[in-house]
Design a protein around this motif. Structure first.
Motif, PDB file in Angstrom:
ATOM      1  N   SER A 164       3.721   0.493   3.104  1.00 55.33           N
ATOM      2  CA  SER A 164       3.451   0.359   1.535  1.00 55.33           C
ATOM      3  C   SER A 164       2.156  -0.427   1.859  1.00 55.33           C
ATOM      4  CB  SER A 164       3.649   0.608   0.363  1.00 55.33           C
ATOM      5  OG  SER A 164       4.313  -0.937   0.448  1.00 55.33           O
TER       6      SER A 164
ATOM      7  N   GLY B  52       1.174  -2.792  -0.013  1.00 54.33           N
ATOM      8  CA  GLY B  52       2.050  -3.984  -0.337  1.00 54.33           C
ATOM      9  C   GLY B  52       3.139  -4.529   0.262  1.00 54.33           C
TER      10      GLY B  52
ATOM     11  N   LYS C 240       1.405  -6.751   2.934  1.00 51.88           N
ATOM     12  CA  LYS C 240       0.279  -8.231   2.314  1.00 51.88           C
ATOM     13  C   LYS C 240       1.939  -8.876   2.114  1.00 51.88           C
ATOM     14  CE  LYS C 240      -2.835  -6.225  -1.322  1.00 51.88           C
ATOM     15  NZ  LYS C 240      -2.627  -6.349  -2.922  1.00 51.88           N
ATOM     16  N   GLU C 241       3.247  -7.842   2.412  1.00 54.39           N
ATOM     17  CA  GLU C 241       4.410  -9.669   2.028  1.00 54.39           C
ATOM     18  C   GLU C 241       4.061 -10.166   3.650  1.00 54.39           C
ATOM     19  OE1 GLU C 241       8.290  -6.806   1.367  1.00 54.39           O
ATOM     20  OE2 GLU C 241       7.254  -7.290  -0.940  1.00 54.39           O
TER      21      GLU C 241
ATOM     22  N   ILE D 134       1.913 -11.435  -3.580  1.00 56.16           N
ATOM     23  CA  ILE D 134       1.004 -10.026  -2.941  1.00 56.16           C
ATOM     24  C   ILE D 134      -0.239 -10.046  -3.865  1.00 56.16           C
ATOM     25  CG2 ILE D 134       2.903  -9.322  -1.122  1.00 56.16           C
ATOM     26  CD1 ILE D 134       3.064  -7.141  -3.652  1.00 56.16           C
ATOM     27  N   ASN D 135       0.081 -10.060  -5.366  1.00 53.72           N
ATOM     28  CA  ASN D 135      -0.836  -9.540  -6.036  1.00 53.72           C
ATOM     29  C   ASN D 135      -2.351 -10.554  -5.526  1.00 53.72           C
ATOM     30  OD1 ASN D 135       0.600  -7.838  -6.899  1.00 53.72           O
ATOM     31  ND2 ASN D 135       1.140  -8.863  -8.503  1.00 53.72           N
TER      32      ASN D 135
ATOM     33  N   LYS E  94      -6.030  -9.756  -1.578  1.00 46.81           N
ATOM     34  CA  LYS E  94      -6.957  -8.040  -1.840  1.00 46.81           C
ATOM     35  C   LYS E  94      -7.146  -7.622  -0.266  1.00 46.81           C
ATOM     36  CE  LYS E  94     -10.730  -8.981  -3.977  1.00 46.81           C
ATOM     37  NZ  LYS E  94     -12.191  -8.734  -4.762  1.00 46.81           N
TER      38      LYS E  94
ATOM     39  N   GLU F  81      -4.830  -0.452  -2.747  1.00 50.65           N
ATOM     40  CA  GLU F  81      -3.511  -0.661  -3.574  1.00 50.65           C
ATOM     41  C   GLU F  81      -2.512  -0.482  -2.820  1.00 50.65           C
ATOM     42  OE1 GLU F  81      -4.692  -0.322  -7.147  1.00 50.65           O
ATOM     43  OE2 GLU F  81      -6.910  -0.753  -5.860  1.00 50.65           O
ATOM     44  N   ASN F  82      -1.628  -1.832  -4.077  1.00 48.51           N
ATOM     45  CA  ASN F  82      -0.055  -1.855  -3.106  1.00 48.51           C
ATOM     46  C   ASN F  82       1.001  -0.692  -2.794  1.00 48.51           C
ATOM     47  OD1 ASN F  82      -1.273  -4.123  -2.788  1.00 48.51           O
ATOM     48  ND2 ASN F  82       0.091  -5.048  -4.890  1.00 48.51           N
ATOM     49  N   ASN F  83       0.597   0.180  -3.656  1.00 48.04           N
ATOM     50  CA  ASN F  83       1.376   1.373  -3.742  1.00 48.04           C
ATOM     51  C   ASN F  83       0.552   2.486  -2.514  1.00 48.04           C
ATOM     52  OD1 ASN F  83      -0.794   2.354  -5.397  1.00 48.04           O
ATOM     53  ND2 ASN F  83      -0.191   3.391  -7.431  1.00 48.04           N
TER      54      ASN F  83
END
Length: 118
Positions: free
Chosen positions: A29, A31, A34-35, A52-53, A56, A65-67
């Motif tokens: 993912s 997300g 991003k981690e 992570i928010n 971008k 998108e994260n999902n």
């Protein structure tokens, strides 16, 4: 495309430095990616994301998108097999709290000189 394809990604930061390249499974993912970026964020940067928010990821002009998974979000146009895909990692600026901002403006106004010259 099967779910276990490995994709090599590199992340370009706002100042032109890079994180990676790293290989990710195509079912990973955004997300989770991003981690990984947060964990490998270079020390000493003036702008540093806190979660992570705050990050971008942009690939081919699209914000991911994260999902979504890598497979769902990547564009196949212009990609060569075995090539490293570069994505832009942009840090979002913090949202200004409007109520706190009004309070600061009120304090600044009260500290001004209010003399009138006649």
């Amino acid at each position: 495309m099967s779910g276990n394809d490995q994709i090599e990604l590199k992340f370009r930061l706002f100042d032109g430095t890079d994180i990676g390249p790293n290989k990710f499974d195509s079912s990973t993912s955004v997300g989770s990616i991003k981690e990984t970026i947060l964990a490998r964020w270079p020390a000493g940067k003036e702008i540093t994301p806190k979660s992570i928010n705050d990050v971008k990821l942009i690939n081919a002009g699209r914000v991911l998108e994260n999902n979504q998974t890598i497979a769902e979000s990547r564009m196949s146009v212009g990609e060569l097999p075995g090539a490293v895909i570069t994505m832009h990692a942009v840090v979002r600026t913090p949202v200004v709290d409007k109520s706190n901002d009004k309070h600061s403006a009120k304090i600044a106004k009260s500290n001004r000189c209010e003399c009138a010259i006649l």
